[in-house]
Motif scaffolding. Structure first.
Motif, PDB file in Angstrom:
ATOM      1  N   ASN A 452       8.950  -1.990 -11.275  1.00 10.09           N
ATOM      2  CA  ASN A 452       8.434  -3.349 -11.356  1.00 10.09           C
ATOM      3  C   ASN A 452       7.885  -3.789  -9.999  1.00 10.09           C
ATOM      4  OD1 ASN A 452      10.658  -3.986  -9.790  1.00 10.09           O
ATOM      5  ND2 ASN A 452      11.776  -5.035 -11.432  1.00 10.09           N
ATOM      6  N   LYS A 453       7.471  -5.043  -9.911  1.00  8.80           N
ATOM      7  CA  LYS A 453       6.834  -5.522  -8.676  1.00  8.80           C
ATOM      8  C   LYS A 453       7.786  -5.520  -7.484  1.00  8.80           C
ATOM      9  CE  LYS A 453       7.726 -10.353  -9.894  1.00  8.80           C
ATOM     10  NZ  LYS A 453       7.117 -11.687 -10.167  1.00  8.80           N
ATOM     11  N   ASP A 454       9.093  -5.499  -7.774  1.00 10.95           N
ATOM     12  CA  ASP A 454      10.079  -5.454  -6.690  1.00 10.95           C
ATOM     13  C   ASP A 454      10.491  -4.045  -6.313  1.00 10.95           C
ATOM     14  OD1 ASP A 454      10.199  -8.278  -6.579  1.00 10.95           O
ATOM     15  OD2 ASP A 454      11.557  -8.306  -8.296  1.00 10.95           O
ATOM     16  N   GLY A 455       9.875  -3.051  -6.974  1.00 14.55           N
ATOM     17  CA  GLY A 455      10.177  -1.657  -6.662  1.00 14.55           C
ATOM     18  C   GLY A 455      11.373  -1.096  -7.394  1.00 14.55           C
ATOM     19  N   ASN A 456      11.913  -1.847  -8.378  1.00 16.05           N
ATOM     20  CA  ASN A 456      13.068  -1.373  -9.136  1.00 16.05           C
ATOM     21  C   ASN A 456      12.626  -0.551 -10.350  1.00 16.05           C
ATOM     22  OD1 ASN A 456      14.994  -2.806  -7.512  1.00 16.05           O
ATOM     23  ND2 ASN A 456      14.338  -4.688  -8.539  1.00 16.05           N
ATOM     24  N   ASN A 457      13.437   0.426 -10.734  1.00 14.85           N
ATOM     25  CA  ASN A 457      13.157   1.215 -11.927  1.00 14.85           C
ATOM     26  C   ASN A 457      13.364   0.363 -13.179  1.00 14.85           C
ATOM     27  OD1 ASN A 457      12.588   3.621 -10.534  1.00 14.85           O
ATOM     28  ND2 ASN A 457      14.772   4.122 -10.403  1.00 14.85           N
ATOM     29  N   VAL A 458      12.366   0.389 -14.065  1.00 15.55           N
ATOM     30  CA  VAL A 458      12.465  -0.391 -15.302  1.00 15.55           C
ATOM     31  C   VAL A 458      11.885   0.415 -16.457  1.00 15.55           C
ATOM     32  CG1 VAL A 458      12.347  -2.660 -14.176  1.00 15.55           C
ATOM     33  CG2 VAL A 458      10.227  -1.529 -14.909  1.00 15.55           C
ATOM     34  N   PHE A 459      12.345   0.061 -17.659  1.00 16.71           N
ATOM     35  CA  PHE A 459      11.673   0.474 -18.882  1.00 16.71           C
ATOM     36  C   PHE A 459      10.755  -0.672 -19.290  1.00 16.71           C
ATOM     37  CE2 PHE A 459      15.734   2.844 -19.166  1.00 16.71           C
ATOM     38  CZ  PHE A 459      15.219   4.131 -19.251  1.00 16.71           C
ATOM     39  N   LYS A 460       9.471  -0.399 -19.434  1.00 18.82           N
ATOM     40  CA  LYS A 460       8.491  -1.412 -19.818  1.00 18.82           C
ATOM     41  C   LYS A 460       7.956  -1.072 -21.208  1.00 18.82           C
ATOM     42  CE  LYS A 460       4.370  -3.855 -18.184  1.00 18.82           C
ATOM     43  NZ  LYS A 460       3.381  -3.968 -17.076  1.00 18.82           N
ATOM     44  N   PHE A 461       7.882  -2.083 -22.080  1.00 16.69           N
ATOM     45  CA  PHE A 461       7.532  -1.856 -23.482  1.00 16.69           C
ATOM     46  C   PHE A 461       6.114  -2.357 -23.755  1.00 16.69           C
ATOM     47  CE2 PHE A 461      12.104  -2.247 -23.170  1.00 16.69           C
ATOM     48  CZ  PHE A 461      12.534  -1.122 -23.848  1.00 16.69           C
ATOM     49  N   LEU A 462       5.339  -1.520 -24.420  1.00 16.02           N
ATOM     50  CA  LEU A 462       3.944  -1.836 -24.736  1.00 16.02           C
ATOM     51  C   LEU A 462       3.714  -1.703 -26.236  1.00 16.02           C
ATOM     52  CD1 LEU A 462       2.131   0.124 -21.891  1.00 16.02           C
ATOM     53  CD2 LEU A 462       2.703  -2.313 -21.935  1.00 16.02           C
ATOM     54  N   HIS A 463       3.181  -2.767 -26.841  1.00 20.82           N
ATOM     55  CA  HIS A 463       2.786  -2.738 -28.250  1.00 20.82           C
ATOM     56  C   HIS A 463       1.381  -2.143 -28.365  1.00 20.82           C
ATOM     57  CE1 HIS A 463       6.066  -5.236 -30.091  1.00 20.82           C
ATOM     58  NE2 HIS A 463       6.284  -5.447 -28.801  1.00 20.82           N
ATOM     59  N   PRO A 464       0.951  -1.794 -29.596  1.00 19.75           N
ATOM     60  CA  PRO A 464      -0.372  -1.154 -29.728  1.00 19.75           C
ATOM     61  C   PRO A 464      -1.526  -2.053 -29.300  1.00 19.75           C
ATOM     62  CG  PRO A 464       0.660  -1.488 -31.887  1.00 19.75           C
ATOM     63  CD  PRO A 464       1.696  -1.761 -30.862  1.00 19.75           C
ATOM     64  N   ILE A 465      -1.420  -3.350 -29.613  1.00 24.61           N
ATOM     65  CA  ILE A 465      -2.501  -4.291 -29.281  1.00 24.61           C
ATOM     66  C   ILE A 465      -1.878  -5.656 -29.036  1.00 24.61           C
ATOM     67  CG2 ILE A 465      -4.361  -3.127 -30.540  1.00 24.61           C
ATOM     68  CD1 ILE A 465      -2.682  -6.151 -32.116  1.00 24.61           C
ATOM     69  N   GLN A 466      -2.706  -6.580 -28.581  1.00 24.54           N
ATOM     70  CA  GLN A 466      -2.378  -7.994 -28.620  1.00 24.54           C
ATOM     71  C   GLN A 466      -3.435  -8.695 -29.465  1.00 24.54           C
ATOM     72  OE1 GLN A 466       0.029  -9.809 -25.455  1.00 24.54           O
ATOM     73  NE2 GLN A 466      -1.253  -8.617 -24.065  1.00 24.54           N
ATOM     74  N   ALA A 467      -3.057  -9.779 -30.120  1.00 21.88           N
ATOM     75  CA  ALA A 467      -3.912 -10.392 -31.143  1.00 21.88           C
ATOM     76  C   ALA A 467      -5.196 -10.949 -30.550  1.00 21.88           C
ATOM     77  CB  ALA A 467      -3.152 -11.499 -31.864  1.00 21.88           C
ATOM     78  N   GLY A 468      -6.238 -10.997 -31.408  1.00 24.71           N
ATOM     79  CA  GLY A 468      -7.480 -11.654 -31.055  1.00 24.71           C
ATOM     80  C   GLY A 468      -8.139 -11.030 -29.844  1.00 24.71           C
ATOM     81  N   GLU A 469      -8.562 -11.885 -28.907  1.00 23.41           N
ATOM     82  CA  GLU A 469      -9.271 -11.416 -27.730  1.00 23.41           C
ATOM     83  C   GLU A 469      -8.346 -11.251 -26.525  1.00 23.41           C
ATOM     84  OE1 GLU A 469     -12.677 -13.875 -27.116  1.00 23.41           O
ATOM     85  OE2 GLU A 469     -13.519 -13.426 -29.072  1.00 23.41           O
ATOM     86  N   ILE A 470      -7.031 -11.308 -26.749  1.00 23.37           N
ATOM     87  CA  ILE A 470      -6.082 -11.078 -25.661  1.00 23.37           C
ATOM     88  C   ILE A 470      -6.092  -9.588 -25.320  1.00 23.37           C
ATOM     89  CG2 ILE A 470      -3.689 -11.268 -24.913  1.00 23.37           C
ATOM     90  CD1 ILE A 470      -3.323 -13.477 -26.971  1.00 23.37           C
ATOM     91  N   LYS A 471      -6.250  -9.288 -24.061  1.00 20.13           N
ATOM     92  CA  LYS A 471      -6.333  -7.896 -23.633  1.00 20.13           C
ATOM     93  C   LYS A 471      -4.943  -7.262 -23.556  1.00 20.13           C
ATOM     94  CE  LYS A 471     -10.586  -8.562 -20.972  1.00 20.13           C
ATOM     95  NZ  LYS A 471     -11.245  -8.427 -19.653  1.00 20.13           N
ATOM     96  N   GLY A 472      -4.924  -5.944 -23.685  1.00 22.88           N
ATOM     97  CA  GLY A 472      -3.674  -5.222 -23.522  1.00 22.88           C
ATOM     98  C   GLY A 472      -3.266  -4.474 -24.768  1.00 22.88           C
ATOM     99  N   GLY A 473      -2.507  -3.400 -24.567  1.00 22.31           N
ATOM    100  CA  GLY A 473      -2.020  -2.594 -25.674  1.00 22.31           C
ATOM    101  C   GLY A 473      -2.361  -1.129 -25.471  1.00 22.31           C
ATOM    102  N   TRP A 474      -1.448  -0.267 -25.890  1.00 20.02           N
ATOM    103  CA  TRP A 474      -1.668   1.162 -25.642  1.00 20.02           C
ATOM    104  C   TRP A 474      -2.821   1.721 -26.474  1.00 20.02           C
ATOM    105  CZ3 TRP A 474      -1.175   4.134 -29.937  1.00 20.02           C
ATOM    106  CH2 TRP A 474      -0.303   3.717 -30.944  1.00 20.02           C
ATOM    107  N   MET A 475      -3.178   1.062 -27.591  1.00 21.51           N
ATOM    108  CA  MET A 475      -4.300   1.551 -28.398  1.00 21.51           C
ATOM    109  C   MET A 475      -5.651   1.212 -27.780  1.00 21.51           C
ATOM    110  SD  MET A 475      -3.408   1.277 -32.466  1.00 21.51           S
ATOM    111  CE  MET A 475      -4.772   2.369 -32.912  1.00 21.51           C
TER     112      MET A 475
END
Length: 533
Positions: A452-475
Motif C-alpha cells: 500500500n501507499k505506506d509500504g505495508n504488504n496488503v491483499f488488494k481486491f479488484l472486480h472485473p469492472i466498475q459501472a458506467g464510465e467509472i474507470k477500473g477493473g481487471w477486465m
C-alpha cells in the motif's frame, strides 16, 4: 408482508444539490417521509432536463449522462440493505422523460376479447379497491445486468450496466388474472391456445427501425413501450403477474412507474412495464415495437448488420424472458485492502454477494473457489423469502463465505457461481451477444498481493469492472480478456480497441447501429432512445 419482511428501509432519496455532493441538510432530510417532501431539491444533474421535478438520490451511478435517467446503486449500498432495496436506491431504466402522472386522473384502458364495457376504463381508486391485494417480494433485474463485462470483450449495442441492475422490493397490487376475470375474460384452458395479453405504457417513444414487419399494424414515428405474455401464463395464479401500485409500503415513486406498473415475477425487467396505460387481450403475439427490439440473446456470431438484414430480432427462439441464473461478489469492495502481517493471519474476513434466478425457481447453492475452479466450497445462503403457496420463489438470496487472512495466501482469484432448483448453474466463460444480455458467467475477484501507499504488504481486491464510465477493473486490461467468447478467439486489435473505448467512458452506444437507422433520428433524445436496455 410487513410482518415477514419489514420494517422497510427508508425510501427517502438524498439528492446532491451541487457537484460537491452537498445535500438538502439534516433538518430537511430528517423531516422527509417520502420523496414528495423533497420536491424542492432536485439533483444538480437534473436541472434543465424534463426530470427536474423528480427528487433523486445522488449516490446512484449515472450510466447515460444527465438524461434519460439510467442508474444503478453502488454495490456496497446493495450489500448494506441486502434483501429489501430502498426504492430511492433501486436501479432505474428510463427511455425518455419520466411521465408526470396523477393518481386522480390516470386511467387504465382494457380492451380485447370478451372485455365488458364497464372495465374498458378503470380509475386508480377502482383498481385499488378491486379485491384483496397481493403483496409479495419480487426481485427485478435488467436483462443487461453485468453488460459492461461483455463490452470489455467486444462492443455490444447497449450501455455499461455494472452488476447492480438488480433489486428487490415488496410489491403490492392486483393480479392481472383477477382483473381479466372480472372483465369477462375466460380462464378455461381449452380456449386459451394462441391468445395473448398485451401491456402498453404511457410513453410515446421514438421508433428505432421504421414501419416494422407487420403490414397490418405498421409502426409510426412514435411507439409505446410494451410487451406481451401468453394468456395462459397471465391467468395462472401461480405466476403472480400483477398491476402494482405499491412498493415497500408506499405508493410507487415516479421513476418506478407511478401510479401503476406491471410486475411479472421471474421475468426480465423490460417486461415489467412502467406507467401502465393499456391492457389488450388479443388473438396473436403482440406486435409492439419494443417487444421485438429489446431483450434478445442472439448467437455470438450475429453482428448488428446481420441482425437487421436477416431479421434476427423477429425470431422467437431468441427472446429473453425468464431470468437465467446469476451471481456476483459484493464484498470485498473494489480496491479494498487487507493488511498482511504475522498478527493479521488469523483475522476473519467475509466474501459475500447476491444470487438470483428466474421462472419461480429457487437459488439452491453458491460455490466459492480459491484455486481457479479446481475445487469448490459452499457459501452460506441467507434466504429471507417465504416460498409462495404454489411453490414459487421470486427473490434473490444473499450469501456469505468466511475466510481468514491466512486462507488467501497464494490465492490469485476468488470465483463464485450459483445453482438453482433446476440444477442450472453459471457457465465458466462468457458468451458474447449483440445486445449484451444475460451475461452470467462465473464472477471473478482478483486478489493482488502488493504494497500500500505506506509500504505495508496488503491483499488488494479488484472486480472485473466498475459501472458506467467509472474507470477500473481487471477486465479493462488486455490481459483480462477471455480466450474465447463464442465467436472465435478474443485476440483482435479491434476487440481490444473496443474494450479500451468502453473502459475510458467513450460512447459505445451507437457504433453497431446501421447508418440507415441513425438517419431516422435527429435529436439527442431520439438517439439515446436507440440504446438497448
Amino acid at each position: 408482508a410487513v410482518s415477514l419482511y419489514g420494517p422497510y428501509p427508508s425510501q427517502v432519496p438524498i439528492p446532491f444539490v451541487n457537484k460537491e455532493g452537498d445535500t438538502p441538510g439534516d433538518e430537511a432530510l430528517m423531516k422527509a417521509t417520502t420523496y414528495k417532501d423533497l420536491e424542492g431539491y432536485s439533483d444538480y444533474r437534473d436541472r434543465g432536463t424534463p426530470d427536474e421535478w423528480v427528487p433523486r438520490d445522488g449516490r446512484l451511478i449515472r450510466l447515460t449522462g444527465r438524461h434519460p435517467f439510467n442508474v444503478e446503486p453502488p454495490m456496497d449500498i446493495l450489500y448494506q440493505n441486502r434483501f429489501i432495496t430502498p426504492s430511492s436506491l433501486h436501479y432505474v431504466r428510463n427511455h425518455g422523460a419520466c411521465p408526470r402522472l396523477l393518481w386522480d386522473t390516470h386511467i387504465l384502458e382494457v380492451a380485447g376479447i370478451s372485455v365488458k364495457k364497464k372495465f374498458k376504463a378503470i380509475s386508480m381508486d377502482e383498481l385499488a379497491n378491486m379485491g384483496p391485494p397481493r403483496e409479495i417480494p419480487v426481485t427485478v433485474a435488467c436483462a443487461g445486468n453485468r453488460r459492461k463485462e461483455q463490452n470489455m470483450i467486444r462492443r455490444t449495442i447497449g450501455f455499461n450496466w455494472g452488476p447492480c441492475a438488480v433489486a428487490t422490493s415488496v410489491w403490492k397490487g392486483v393480479l392481472v388474472r383477477d382483473l381479466l376475470l372480472a372483465a369477462g375474460v375466460s380462464d378455461d384452458p381449452h380456449t386459451m391456445f394462441g391468445l395473448h395479453v398485451e401491456f402498453l405504457g404511457f410513453e410515446d417513444l421514438p421508433n428505432k427501425v421504421g414501419p416494422g414487419p407487420f403490414p397490418e399494424e405498421q409502426w409510426g414515428s412514435r411507439v409505446k413501450f410494451g410487451t406481451g405474455i401468453p394468456l395462459s401464463r397471465v391467468m395462472n395464479p401461480a405466476f403472480d403477474i400483477m398491476i402494482a401500485y405499491g412498493q415497500n409500503g408506499e405508493k410507487l415513486a415516479p421513476d418506478h412507474g407511478y401510479p401503476i406498473r406491471l410486475i411479472v415475477p421471474g421475468y426480465t425487467a423490460a417486461r415489467n412495464i412502467k406507467w401502465l396505460k393499456q391492457i389488450n387481450a388479443i388473438p396473436h403475439v403482440t406486435r409492439n415495437h419494443y417487444y421485438y427490439h429489446n431483450n434478445r440473446v442472439l448467437p455470438p456470431h450475429v453482428s448488428s448488420e446481420d441482425a437487421e438484414v436477416e431479421d434476427w430480432f423477429y425470431k422467437p427462439e431468441y427472446i429473453f424472458n425468464e431470468h437465467n441464473i446469476n451471481a456476483a461478489i459484493a464484498i470485498p469492495r473494489y480496491g479494498e485492502e487487507i493488511l498482511m502481517t504475522g498478527e493479521s493471519l488469523s483475522d476473519d474476513f467475509n466474501v459475500g454477494g447476491y444470487a438470483y434466478t428466474g421462472g419461480g425457481r429457487a437459488v439452491t447453492r453458491v460455490d466459492i473457489s480459491l484455486d481457479g475452479g479446481e475445487t469448490w466450497k459452499l457459501a452460506k445462503l441467507d434466504k429471507k423469502e417465504k416460498t409462495t403457496g404454489y411453490g414459487m420463489n421470486w427473490c434473490w438470496v444473499w450469501w456469505d463465505y468466511k475466510l481468514t487472512v491466512a486462507d488467501i495466501i497464494g490465492v490469485q482469484e476468488i470465483y463464485c457461481r450459483a445453482w438453482d432448483s433446476s440444477n442450472n448453474r453459471q457457465p465458466d466463460k462468457p458468451i458474447w451477444n449483440l445486445m449484451g444480455m444475460g451475461n452470467n458467467h462465473h464472477y471473478k475477484l482478483v486478489v493482488d498481493f502488493t504494497k500500500n501507499k505506506d509500504g505495508n504488504n496488503v491483499f488488494k481486491f479488484l472486480h472485473p469492472i466498475q459501472a458506467g464510465e467509472i474507470k477500473g477493473g481487471w477486465m479493462t486490461e488486455r490481459s483480462g480478456k477471455p480466450d474465447t467468447a463464442g465467436y472465435g478467439k478474443v485476440n483482435s486489435e479491434a476487440d481490444y480497441n473496443c474494450r479500451v473505448e468502453a473502459a475510458e467512458g467513450k460512447s459505445i452506444y451507437m457504433s453497431k447501429i446501421p447508418d440507415a437507422v441513425l438517419k431516422k433520428t435527429s435529436s439527442t433524445g431520439d438517439r439515446m432512445s436507440l440504446i438497448s436496455s
